[in-house]
Design a protein around this motif. Sequence first.
Motif, PDB file in Angstrom:
ATOM      1  N   ALA A 126      14.530  10.320 -40.762  1.00 15.06           N
ATOM      2  CA  ALA A 126      15.714  10.291 -39.901  1.00 15.06           C
ATOM      3  C   ALA A 126      16.670   9.179 -40.319  1.00 15.06           C
ATOM      4  CB  ALA A 126      15.304  10.119 -38.436  1.00 15.06           C
ATOM      5  N   ILE A 127      16.128   8.007 -40.592  1.00 15.85           N
ATOM      6  CA  ILE A 127      16.968   6.881 -41.030  1.00 15.85           C
ATOM      7  C   ILE A 127      17.572   7.180 -42.399  1.00 15.85           C
ATOM      8  CG2 ILE A 127      16.940   4.455 -41.736  1.00 15.85           C
ATOM      9  CD1 ILE A 127      14.768   4.040 -39.533  1.00 15.85           C
ATOM     10  N   GLY A 128      16.752   7.691 -43.310  1.00 19.07           N
ATOM     11  CA  GLY A 128      17.231   8.013 -44.653  1.00 19.07           C
ATOM     12  C   GLY A 128      18.341   9.047 -44.646  1.00 19.07           C
ATOM     13  N   TYR A 129      18.171  10.101 -43.873  1.00 18.75           N
ATOM     14  CA  TYR A 129      19.217  11.129 -43.778  1.00 18.75           C
ATOM     15  C   TYR A 129      20.503  10.531 -43.229  1.00 18.75           C
ATOM     16  CZ  TYR A 129      16.798  15.494 -44.930  1.00 18.75           C
ATOM     17  OH  TYR A 129      16.182  16.518 -45.593  1.00 18.75           O
ATOM     18  N   GLY A 189      25.617   9.781 -44.438  1.00 19.86           N
ATOM     19  CA  GLY A 189      26.758   9.042 -43.913  1.00 19.86           C
ATOM     20  C   GLY A 189      27.526   8.293 -44.991  1.00 19.86           C
ATOM     21  N   ALA A 190      26.869   7.974 -46.088  1.00 16.70           N
ATOM     22  CA  ALA A 190      27.485   7.141 -47.124  1.00 16.70           C
ATOM     23  C   ALA A 190      27.973   7.921 -48.337  1.00 16.70           C
ATOM     24  CB  ALA A 190      26.482   6.081 -47.589  1.00 16.70           C
ATOM     25  N   ARG A 191      27.440   9.107 -48.567  1.00 16.40           N
ATOM     26  CA  ARG A 191      27.759   9.826 -49.803  1.00 16.40           C
ATOM     27  C   ARG A 191      28.141  11.282 -49.516  1.00 16.40           C
ATOM     28  NH1 ARG A 191      26.760   7.135 -54.083  1.00 16.40           N
ATOM     29  NH2 ARG A 191      26.925   8.991 -55.352  1.00 16.40           N
ATOM     30  N   ALA A 192      29.056  11.796 -50.314  1.00 17.15           N
ATOM     31  CA  ALA A 192      29.424  13.210 -50.227  1.00 17.15           C
ATOM     32  C   ALA A 192      28.507  14.063 -51.092  1.00 17.15           C
ATOM     33  CB  ALA A 192      30.875  13.405 -50.654  1.00 17.15           C
ATOM     34  N   ALA A 193      27.883  13.446 -52.107  1.00 14.99           N
ATOM     35  CA  ALA A 193      26.975  14.147 -53.010  1.00 14.99           C
ATOM     36  C   ALA A 193      25.903  13.162 -53.480  1.00 14.99           C
ATOM     37  CB  ALA A 193      27.738  14.698 -54.209  1.00 14.99           C
ATOM     38  N   PRO A 194      24.736  13.666 -53.864  1.00 10.30           N
ATOM     39  CA  PRO A 194      23.697  12.769 -54.377  1.00 10.30           C
ATOM     40  C   PRO A 194      24.094  12.179 -55.729  1.00 10.30           C
ATOM     41  CG  PRO A 194      22.998  15.060 -54.540  1.00 10.30           C
ATOM     42  CD  PRO A 194      24.302  15.057 -53.821  1.00 10.30           C
ATOM     43  N   SER A 226      25.723  18.484 -55.395  1.00 11.47           N
ATOM     44  CA  SER A 226      25.790  18.545 -53.943  1.00 11.47           C
ATOM     45  C   SER A 226      24.388  18.423 -53.364  1.00 11.47           C
ATOM     46  CB  SER A 226      26.430  19.862 -53.489  1.00 11.47           C
ATOM     47  OG  SER A 226      25.613  20.954 -53.879  1.00 11.47           O
ATOM     48  N   PHE A 227      24.333  18.110 -52.080  1.00 12.79           N
ATOM     49  CA  PHE A 227      23.053  18.084 -51.384  1.00 12.79           C
ATOM     50  C   PHE A 227      22.597  19.519 -51.166  1.00 12.79           C
ATOM     51  CE2 PHE A 227      24.816  13.972 -49.915  1.00 12.79           C
ATOM     52  CZ  PHE A 227      23.782  13.158 -50.336  1.00 12.79           C
ATOM     53  N   ILE A 228      21.308  19.756 -51.305  1.00 16.85           N
ATOM     54  CA  ILE A 228      20.757  21.086 -51.064  1.00 16.85           C
ATOM     55  C   ILE A 228      19.983  21.014 -49.760  1.00 16.85           C
ATOM     56  CG2 ILE A 228      19.247  22.892 -51.946  1.00 16.85           C
ATOM     57  CD1 ILE A 228      19.820  21.713 -54.771  1.00 16.85           C
ATOM     58  N   VAL A 229      20.590  21.516 -48.709  1.00 17.33           N
ATOM     59  CA  VAL A 229      19.970  21.488 -47.383  1.00 17.33           C
ATOM     60  C   VAL A 229      19.954  22.904 -46.815  1.00 17.33           C
ATOM     61  CG1 VAL A 229      20.603  19.101 -46.875  1.00 17.33           C
ATOM     62  CG2 VAL A 229      22.167  20.920 -46.302  1.00 17.33           C
ATOM     63  N   PRO A 230      18.962  23.217 -46.005  1.00 19.56           N
ATOM     64  CA  PRO A 230      18.919  24.545 -45.386  1.00 19.56           C
ATOM     65  C   PRO A 230      20.142  24.760 -44.494  1.00 19.56           C
ATOM     66  CG  PRO A 230      16.854  23.369 -45.035  1.00 19.56           C
ATOM     67  CD  PRO A 230      17.814  22.397 -45.626  1.00 19.56           C
ATOM     68  N   THR A 231      20.661  25.962 -44.526  1.00 19.42           N
ATOM     69  CA  THR A 231      21.819  26.275 -43.693  1.00 19.42           C
ATOM     70  C   THR A 231      21.468  27.216 -42.558  1.00 19.42           C
ATOM     71  OG1 THR A 231      22.424  28.067 -45.213  1.00 19.42           O
ATOM     72  CG2 THR A 231      23.464  25.906 -45.569  1.00 19.42           C
ATOM     73  N   SER A 232      20.384  27.964 -42.711  1.00 18.79           N
ATOM     74  CA  SER A 232      20.007  28.936 -41.681  1.00 18.79           C
ATOM     75  C   SER A 232      19.367  28.232 -40.486  1.00 18.79           C
ATOM     76  CB  SER A 232      19.021  29.951 -42.262  1.00 18.79           C
ATOM     77  OG  SER A 232      18.584  30.831 -41.246  1.00 18.79           O
TER      78      SER A 232
END
Length: 144
Positions: free
Chosen positions: A54-57, A62-67, A72-78
């Motif tokens: 939770a802290i890491g996310y 909050g600090a970056r638009a991309a890794p 881009s970040f690959i996160v689940p969207t569904s």
Amino acid sequence: MRIFSALLIGMIFGVGIAISGMANPAKVLNFFDIAGTWDPSLIFVMGGALVTTAIGYRLVFGARAAPLLDKSFIVPTSKVIDARLVGGSALFGVGWGIAGFCPGGAIPALGLGYSQTFIFVAAMIGGIVIARTLQMTILKPAAA
């Protein structure tokens, strides 16, 4: 650089799994044995992982638009809770309760050299192959 960072992160994860005792299936199975030799330490391992995540996310998103090492970040969207999600979760839980291993604990445990770990990982890989084969033949994903 991406492979090196993945290796480093995987090694840190594996050390964490080993230190916490989660590479030991008996410790995990004792967590599920509420009426017998219950070992609540898995709750603290999971809680620590949730707090850290939770802290890491929060910090990273909050600090970056991309890794650093990808576009881009690959996160689940569904957000859909369907039969595949529930069935897969149930199968994961039953397997974890029977074997005392989850994939995250089994891979670092390979280094211990126990035959049951190799059998579990082989069965896990077989299950992945079967599931992907069924997904490609029966479910036939929609064309993009």
